[in-house]
Design a protein around this motif. Structure first.
Motif, PDB file in Angstrom:
ATOM      1  N   LYS A 141     -43.785  77.304  -5.619  1.00 25.94           N
ATOM      2  CA  LYS A 141     -45.070  77.332  -4.919  1.00 25.94           C
ATOM      3  C   LYS A 141     -45.004  76.497  -3.635  1.00 25.94           C
ATOM      4  CE  LYS A 141     -47.880  77.912  -9.112  1.00 25.94           C
ATOM      5  NZ  LYS A 141     -48.879  77.265  -9.995  1.00 25.94           N
ATOM      6  N   ASP A 142     -44.287  75.383  -3.709  1.00 29.66           N
ATOM      7  CA  ASP A 142     -44.129  74.544  -2.523  1.00 29.66           C
ATOM      8  C   ASP A 142     -43.372  75.277  -1.420  1.00 29.66           C
ATOM      9  OD1 ASP A 142     -45.534  72.224  -2.609  1.00 29.66           O
ATOM     10  OD2 ASP A 142     -43.862  70.910  -3.071  1.00 29.66           O
ATOM     11  N   LYS A 143     -42.367  76.064  -1.803  1.00 26.88           N
ATOM     12  CA  LYS A 143     -41.619  76.830  -0.811  1.00 26.88           C
ATOM     13  C   LYS A 143     -42.516  77.868  -0.153  1.00 26.88           C
ATOM     14  CE  LYS A 143     -36.955  76.311  -2.701  1.00 26.88           C
ATOM     15  NZ  LYS A 143     -35.746  77.001  -3.217  1.00 26.88           N
ATOM     16  N   GLU A 144     -43.409  78.468  -0.936  1.00 27.91           N
ATOM     17  CA  GLU A 144     -44.352  79.435  -0.385  1.00 27.91           C
ATOM     18  C   GLU A 144     -45.326  78.751   0.570  1.00 27.91           C
ATOM     19  OE1 GLU A 144     -44.746  82.809  -0.536  1.00 27.91           O
ATOM     20  OE2 GLU A 144     -42.716  82.719  -1.353  1.00 27.91           O
ATOM     21  N   ARG A 145     -45.768  77.555   0.213  1.00 26.69           N
ATOM     22  CA  ARG A 145     -46.665  76.806   1.104  1.00 26.69           C
ATOM     23  C   ARG A 145     -45.971  76.529   2.431  1.00 26.69           C
ATOM     24  NH1 ARG A 145     -47.453  73.789  -3.864  1.00 26.69           N
ATOM     25  NH2 ARG A 145     -49.461  74.341  -4.825  1.00 26.69           N
TER      26      ARG A 145
END
Length: 248
Positions: A141-145
């Motif tokens: 999810k952090d990579k998507e952010r």
């Protein structure tokens, strides 16, 4: 300082020895293994930290592969960083396993909070896989952010895990029937990597006969008998407002 032998004979300060914790799948309990000294020499003492277990775990550097725990000898590790191709199985005695470093909270860590845990027990692997998958999802999810131009939520942080409960897993039947306990870990928060939680990679042995764990010390597997935690259930972990009190 070196001497006529070409190496130091001064007593070791113990800085190269990485203490361990161990999960006893037959009892569903976590032990801290402390090296103690008596008039007869050194011995390993196992401290039950099941009810108080809390740790920052270095899932960024978890290692996977093959492990053998020969009785009376140092474990044999053939491990690589998560995501790399597993090395060939070195012997029939080696089993799939994991190794990861963590920092225990002062309430359960003793004098040495930074430790390693390594296991090839199926029950433990099932439990650690579950909480690692939760960690991996949050990191994804952090990579998507970041991809969307948003601020990362867990940038430079590691999960804090606790042991919520254990689940009995029974296999076999009749004389071969046995019960082990799978640990149910939960992420109770996130914290910036502690300065003393420094990854120490496993040194790959040069051949199948090698049994060093990279520290030159054989962690004891112990033979402590404890009752199974048929009703063990720790309080549900709460997300701490300030984990620096535990791991700062």
């Amino acid at each position: 300082m070196s001497n006529v032998f070409g190496f130091s004979t001064e007593p070791s300060a113990g800085g190269d020895w990485l203490p361990i914790i161990k999960y006893d799948a037959r009892a569903g309990r976590i032990f801290r293994v402390d090296k103690m000294q008596s008039v007869d020499g050194f011995y390993n003492e196992q401290i039950d930290i099941t009810q108080t277990f809390k740790a920052v775990i270095d899932f960024d550097h978890i290692e996977v592969g093959w492990i053998d725990f020969p009785v009376g000898s140092a474990p044999s590790f053939y491990l690589v960083p998560m995501g790399q191709q597993l090395p060939p199985k070195p012997s029939e005695k080696h089993k799939n396993g994991v190794r990861v470093l963590l920092k225990l909270a002062p309430s359960c860590g003793g004098d040495k909070q930074v430790r390693e845990i390594a296991s090839s027990a199926k029950a433990f692997l099932g439990g650690i896989e579950q909480v690692y998958s939760e960690y991996a999802r949050e990191k994804a999810k952090d990579k998507e952010r970041e991809k969307n131009g948003e601020q990362k939520k867990y940038d430079g942080q590691l999960p804090v895990i606790t042991l919520v409960s254990t689940t009995p897993v029974t296999t076999g039947s009749g004389a071969t029937k046995s019960t082990n306990y799978r640990p149910n870990f939960a992420i109770s928060g996130w914290k910036p990597r502690p300065v003393d939680l420094v990854h120490r990679a496993t040194q790959m042995p040069s051949g199948p006969a090698a049994t060093t764990n990279g520290s030159g010390v054989a962690p004891s597997t112990g033979a402590q008998t404890v009752p199974p935690p048929n009703s063990f259930r720790a309080p549900a972990p709460a997300v701490a407002a300030n984990l620096d009190d535990d791991f700062g």
